[in-house]
Design a protein around this motif. Structure first.
Motif, mmCIF file in Angstrom:
data_model
loop_
_atom_site.group_PDB
_atom_site.id
_atom_site.type_symbol
_atom_site.label_atom_id
_atom_site.label_comp_id
_atom_site.label_asym_id
_atom_site.label_seq_id
_atom_site.Cartn_x
_atom_site.Cartn_y
_atom_site.Cartn_z
ATOM 1 N N ILE A 84 0.836 -1.206 0.000
ATOM 2 C CA ILE A 84 0.000 0.000 0.000
ATOM 3 C C ILE A 84 0.867 1.252 0.000
ATOM 4 O O ILE A 84 0.572 2.240 -0.692
ATOM 5 N N ASP A 85 1.974 1.235 0.753
ATOM 6 C CA ASP A 85 2.904 2.375 0.749
ATOM 7 C C ASP A 85 3.451 2.620 -0.657
ATOM 8 O O ASP A 85 3.581 3.770 -1.103
ATOM 9 N N VAL A 86 3.785 1.541 -1.363
ATOM 10 C CA VAL A 86 4.280 1.666 -2.735
ATOM 11 C C VAL A 86 3.190 2.216 -3.650
ATOM 12 O O VAL A 86 3.448 3.070 -4.502
ATOM 13 N N CYS A 87 1.965 1.748 -3.456
ATOM 14 C CA CYS A 87 0.840 2.274 -4.242
ATOM 15 C C CYS A 87 0.671 3.769 -4.016
ATOM 16 O O CYS A 87 0.292 4.513 -4.933
ATOM 17 N N ASN A 88 0.962 4.230 -2.811
ATOM 18 C CA ASN A 88 0.823 5.644 -2.470
ATOM 19 C C ASN A 88 2.015 6.494 -2.903
ATOM 20 O O ASN A 88 2.028 7.703 -2.672
ATOM 21 N N GLY A 89 3.016 5.859 -3.516
ATOM 22 C CA GLY A 89 4.119 6.635 -4.071
ATOM 23 C C GLY A 89 5.508 6.263 -3.613
ATOM 24 O O GLY A 89 6.495 6.738 -4.193
ATOM 25 N N GLU A 90 5.645 5.442 -2.564
ATOM 26 C CA GLU A 90 6.981 5.049 -2.115
ATOM 27 C C GLU A 90 7.684 4.261 -3.215
ATOM 28 O O GLU A 90 7.113 3.330 -3.782
ATOM 29 N N GLU A 91 8.931 4.612 -3.505
ATOM 30 C CA GLU A 91 9.672 3.936 -4.567
ATOM 31 C C GLU A 91 10.241 2.603 -4.084
ATOM 32 O O GLU A 91 10.653 2.468 -2.931
ATOM 33 N N VAL A 92 10.274 1.623 -4.981
ATOM 34 C CA VAL A 92 10.959 0.363 -4.709
ATOM 35 C C VAL A 92 12.402 0.490 -5.194
ATOM 36 O O VAL A 92 12.752 1.417 -5.935
ATOM 37 N N VAL A 93 13.255 -0.446 -4.774
ATOM 38 C CA VAL A 93 14.679 -0.309 -5.094
ATOM 39 C C VAL A 93 14.942 -0.356 -6.602
ATOM 40 O O VAL A 93 15.864 0.310 -7.089
ATOM 41 N N ALA A 94 14.148 -1.116 -7.346
ATOM 42 C CA ALA A 94 14.350 -1.160 -8.797
ATOM 43 C C ALA A 94 14.079 0.206 -9.419
ATOM 44 O O ALA A 94 14.749 0.597 -10.387
ATOM 45 N N GLU A 95 13.118 0.952 -8.869
ATOM 46 C CA GLU A 95 12.859 2.310 -9.349
ATOM 47 C C GLU A 95 13.998 3.242 -8.957
ATOM 48 O O GLU A 95 14.443 4.072 -9.763
ATOM 49 N N VAL A 96 14.455 3.138 -7.732
ATOM 50 C CA VAL A 96 15.567 3.969 -7.266
ATOM 51 C C VAL A 96 16.800 3.729 -8.145
ATOM 52 O O VAL A 96 17.523 4.672 -8.518
ATOM 53 N N ASN A 97 17.030 2.470 -8.499
ATOM 54 C CA ASN A 97 18.187 2.117 -9.329
ATOM 55 C C ASN A 97 17.977 2.446 -10.804
ATOM 56 O O ASN A 97 18.921 2.383 -11.598
ATOM 57 N N GLY A 98 16.737 2.775 -11.184
ATOM 58 C CA GLY A 98 16.451 3.110 -12.573
ATOM 59 C C GLY A 98 16.445 1.918 -13.500
ATOM 60 O O GLY A 98 16.706 2.037 -14.701
ATOM 61 N N PHE A 99 16.114 0.732 -12.971
ATOM 62 C CA PHE A 99 16.146 -0.485 -13.777
ATOM 63 C C PHE A 99 14.821 -0.694 -14.509
ATOM 64 O O PHE A 99 13.745 -0.598 -13.927
ATOM 65 N N SER A 100 14.925 -1.005 -15.792
ATOM 66 C CA SER A 100 13.751 -1.241 -16.629
ATOM 67 C C SER A 100 14.099 -2.317 -17.637
ATOM 68 O O SER A 100 14.870 -2.080 -18.569
ATOM 69 N N ASP A 101 13.556 -3.499 -17.462
ATOM 70 C CA ASP A 101 13.892 -4.639 -18.314
ATOM 71 C C ASP A 101 12.708 -5.000 -19.209
ATOM 72 O O ASP A 101 11.552 -4.872 -18.805
ATOM 73 N N MET A 102 13.007 -5.466 -20.416
ATOM 74 C CA MET A 102 11.957 -5.710 -21.396
ATOM 75 C C MET A 102 12.214 -6.986 -22.188
ATOM 76 O O MET A 102 13.319 -7.191 -22.709
#
Length: 385
Positions: free
Chosen positions: A358-376
């Motif tokens: 719920i905290d993440v839904c409200n805007g708290e970033e996860v570590v993958a976001e902090v690290n800027g990781f985006s895999d496809m």
């Protein structure tokens, strides 16, 4: 139960407010990346767009249109080349079937080269960013949440700790009217009879069973024995001995609720409760399919640790391995190892994980976001022609 999200005009709800820049074909990736790098837009890599047969092209379009339709996206700029197979009309038609959000398309050949395309792209993205800035978080009911359930880099602690804890969280979300999605069909092999009994109707139970058996048979028809490649070498080194053992741990993520439906790879999810998505066990392509199906957030359990992230949705990393939680702390969001030491129960940790989500839904970033990781990655069968 409520969370603060973004209500979209198409009825979807987001927990992020992204403006996306995506190449319409891999040949345009460098130009699209230039545009994204000069703005605060999010770059969504597209490895395809040309030289595929009709079947794989359809899968590509289903996934990409689903990602753009995800509630976490405000709008998108697609940068094409001009001579590829999947062009403006293909994208606009596929996306408009799923959403009414702003969609723009430009072509490098039509605009007159890299510099002019980047200039035009920046104008469009700045306009989209201005529109996105006017969106504000509003109180949303938990029934609007879709949580993807994923695992990767598994070890024995995944099955009896982190997956079990996530199962408790999944049950709570379903009880509150939300949706959770179990996927990774290969990692249900050996549990098909268990899943069959959990269908909300005999028909859905049979569909679950048939989906798993079909995947196993497809591998055999192609001359492959999936049990020779899954568990992976890392899984085996960690102590997982067979695919069936891995599968029994994998399905713990789904908790105890009945399955309300079965969806194809990347198909948009339109039911509430626990559902199943037929897809690959390849972590990145599996996460992508969940997000394309509408999941605004993915809970990803990992015993050995993995840095995988996604451009559209936050990926919450959960481990039951105390050493992994400590040694790979910059990859992990939530530690369930206290269920093994006896310091906390699976139920207690499931409640704590729910609060964290719920905290993440409200805007708290996860570590993958902090690290800027985006895999496809997109699961396909015959690429490329």
């Amino acid at each position: 139960m409520k969370f603060n999200g973004y209500k979209r005009s198409d009825g979807h709800v987001g927990i992020r407010n992204h403006v996306i820049v995506m190449p319409g074909v891999i040949c345009a990736a460098g130009v699209a990346q230039k545009i994204a790098n000069k703005t605060d837009a999010v770059y969504l890599y597209n490895p395809n767009g040309c030289a595929q047969n009709s079947s794989d092209s359809a899968i590509t379009m289903e996934i990409l249109s689903g990602l753009i339709a995800n509630g976490n996206v405000y709008g998108v700029l697609i940068v094409g080349l001009g001579c590829e197979m999947l062009r403006k009309d293909n994208y606009i038609e596929a996306i408009k079937k799923k959403t009414d959000k702003p969609v723009h398309y430009i072509s490098i050949q039509q605009e007159g080269g890299i510099k002019k395309t980047v200039g035009k792209g920046l104008e469009i993205v700045n306009e989209l960013m201005e529109g996105a800035s006017r969106c504000e978080r509003e109180e949303c009911d938990l029934s609007e949440l879709i949580l993807g359930l994923e695992c990767g880099g598994s070890d024995p602690t995944s099955g009896f700790s982190s997956n079990a804890v996530l199962g408790v969280t999944s049950d709570r979300i379903v009880d509150l009217g939300g949706t959770t999605v179990l996927c990774e069909t290969p990692e249900a092999i050996g549990t098909e009879n268990i899943l069959k009994r959990r269908g909300c109707t005999p028909e859905i139970g049979q569909q679950l069973y048939d989906t798993v058996i079909k995947y196993d048979q497809m591998c055999k028809n192609n001359g492959e024995d999936i049990r020779k490649s899954n568990p992976s070498p890392g899984n085996k080194a960690s102590g997982i001995t067979t695919l069936e053992e891995k599968s029994l741990g994998c399905i713990h993520k789904s908790g105890t609720k009945p399955f309300m439906g079965v969806y194809q790879y990347g198909q948009m999810i339109d039911k509430k409760g626990l559902v199943f998505m037929d897809g690959t066990a390849y972590d990145v392509a599996s996460v992508v399919s969940l997000v394309a199906g509408g999941a605004q957030i993915v809970a990803f359990t990992t015993g050995m640790g993995t840095p995988v992230g996604n451009a559209i949705a936050p990926v919450v990393k959960i481990t039951g391995n105390k050493d992994t939680a400590s040694r790979l702390a910059d990859m992990i969001d939530f530690d369930t190892s206290k269920s093994i030491s006896g310091e906390k129960s699976v139920e207690e940790l499931g409640s704590e994980l729910f609060d964290h989500i719920i905290d993440v839904c409200n805007g708290e970033e996860v570590v993958a976001e902090v690290n800027g990781f985006s895999d496809m990655a997109i699961n396909q069968f015959y690429s490329y022609s």
